[in-house]
Design a protein around this motif. Structure first.
Motif, PDB file in Angstrom:
ATOM      1  N   ASP A 210       2.186  -1.387  -7.998  1.00  0.00           N
ATOM      2  CA  ASP A 210       3.366  -1.135  -8.816  1.00  0.00           C
ATOM      3  C   ASP A 210       3.184  -1.507 -10.282  1.00  0.00           C
ATOM      4  OD1 ASP A 210       4.890  -0.129  -6.704  1.00  0.00           O
ATOM      5  OD2 ASP A 210       5.507  -2.128  -6.074  1.00  0.00           O
ATOM      6  N   GLU A 245       2.245   5.574   4.681  1.00  0.00           N
ATOM      7  CA  GLU A 245       3.001   5.540   3.427  1.00  0.00           C
ATOM      8  C   GLU A 245       2.263   4.771   2.337  1.00  0.00           C
ATOM      9  OE1 GLU A 245       7.501   5.923   5.373  1.00  0.00           O
ATOM     10  OE2 GLU A 245       6.746   3.967   4.698  1.00  0.00           O
ATOM     11  N   LYS A 249       0.797   6.285  -1.267  1.00  0.00           N
ATOM     12  CA  LYS A 249       1.089   5.661  -2.560  1.00  0.00           C
ATOM     13  C   LYS A 249      -0.194   5.335  -3.300  1.00  0.00           C
ATOM     14  CE  LYS A 249       3.660   1.882  -4.698  1.00  0.00           C
ATOM     15  NZ  LYS A 249       4.608   0.749  -4.463  1.00  0.00           N
ATOM     16  N   GLU A 252      -1.734   8.443  -4.726  1.00  0.00           N
ATOM     17  CA  GLU A 252      -0.979   8.911  -5.900  1.00  0.00           C
ATOM     18  C   GLU A 252      -1.360   8.118  -7.145  1.00  0.00           C
ATOM     19  OE1 GLU A 252       3.037   8.500  -4.656  1.00  0.00           O
ATOM     20  OE2 GLU A 252       2.977  10.219  -3.280  1.00  0.00           O
TER      21      GLU A 252
END
Length: 342
Positions: A210, A245, A249, A252
């Motif tokens: 993040d 998932e 992520k 990406e």
């Protein structure tokens, strides 16, 4: 499409005859890559042995990633560097010293890392796996808040470093980790080496998918990965979902910065009776698009306190998982080839 890379983390054994047996066992369990630890102890006591181990690994047709295990402290071994440079300890903002962790901002540690890179290169390593850079991030404290970091923080933000973390503190953590990796990965890249990093999931470790924007921009960093471990959080279908998932992520983020990827499967702390989750996790990573899939660690990490409850069963499931992924990849390639015939 890149070739499928299936890897296993291997460490703890430096007896050549046993290494050869283990490497052949690794091949029999459908892996084609070994992540070899290269700790401070390996550097100073076993470098000639490590050179032989690397050579043996290559000779058997396996690729090598070299892990900076414990170089800066946990996760991994305590950092022996601090015996020589006690001024370089990490501190949390409440004044507590992190006894085995090094501050990334100390130039002496940067230089020492470069010397480690030189030794890895001399032993034959050409791909470095930078394993889970680690800083503390909590509601009431963070690291690093050593005297040097407090000085750098004040210069950067024109105020004193607070004890309770705020946005500037989080930005400072990312800046700290990015600056370190800019320099050491550039040094490795200049020697023709590949740089691969894995960050832990979750903000509490200071760097994660993040907040990787600045790290992702480093030209000399080739590959960004994560380790969506699940024990204690999920089992069965939930494992597949969570790993799928997380892998999506990761892919990406890697694509955003034009990097390759690595996804880690949990082969430690596995409870008895839930070993099949390893198969679900590996399949989820592949189905989500991962082509660099690795497992921590060899034989269910049986040589460590965090070993699986039944390492032998886990090792069998790891082999099963890699076989399923390998078969999926073979089917994909053959099906693409058939399309070319139409």
């Amino acid at each position: 499409m890149q070739p499928l890379k299936l890897g296993i983390a291997y460490h703890g054994n430096r007896l050549i005859s046993h290494v050869q047996t283990d490497l052949k066992d690794i091949i029999a369990h459908n892996f084609n890559t070994v992540v070899h630890m290269f700790s401070h102890n390996d550097w100073y006591r076993s470098s000639a042995v490590m050179k032989d181990i690397f050579s043996m690994t290559y000779d058997l047709g396996l690729d090598i990633w070299v892990d900076n295990w414990g170089l800066g402290g946990s996760p991994g071994d305590p950092s022996f560097f601090l015996s020589y440079h006690p001024e370089a300890h990490q501190y949390t903002s409440d004044g507590q010293m992190r006894a085995v962790n090094v501050c990334f901002n100390h130039k002496s540690f940067v230089q020492w890392t470069k010397e480690w890179i030189d030794m890895v290169y001399e032993c034959g390593g050409r791909k470095i796996f930078w394993d889970e850079p680690n800083l503390v991030t909590a509601e009431d404290k963070f690291s690093c808040a050593c005297p040097l970091c407090k000085k750098l923080f004040k210069e950067r933000y024109n105020r004193e470093m607070p004890q309770i973390p705020d946005a500037d503190c989080f930005d400072f953590q990312e800046w700290t980790i990015t600056n370190y990796f800019k320099e050491v990965t550039a040094y490795a890249k200049a020697k023709g080496m590949e740089n691969i990093i894995c960050v832990m999931l979750g903000r509490k470790h200071g760097i994660c998918l993040d907040n990787i924007s600045e790290l992702g921009k480093i030209d000399s960093l080739d590959n960004i990965g994560c380790d969506p471990y699940w024990v204690g959080r999920a089992t069965g279908p939930e494992v597949y979902k969570s790993v799928f998932e997380a892998t999506q992520k990761n892919l990406e983020v890697a694509a955003q910065y034009n990097k390759d990827h690595n996804i880690w499967i949990q082969g430690f702390y596995n409870p008895a009776g839930l070993e099949e989750d390893i198969v679900y996790a590996a399949e989820a990573a592949y189905d989500a698009g991962a082509r660099n899939i690795l497992v921590w660690g060899f034989r269910g990490s049986e040589g460590n306190n965090y070993h699986a409850i039944k390492p032998e069963v886990v090792w069998q499931k790891m082999g099963d998982a890699m076989q399923r992924v390998l078969n999926k990849e073979r089917d994909r390639v053959v099906n693409e080839a058939k399309l070319l015939l139409k």
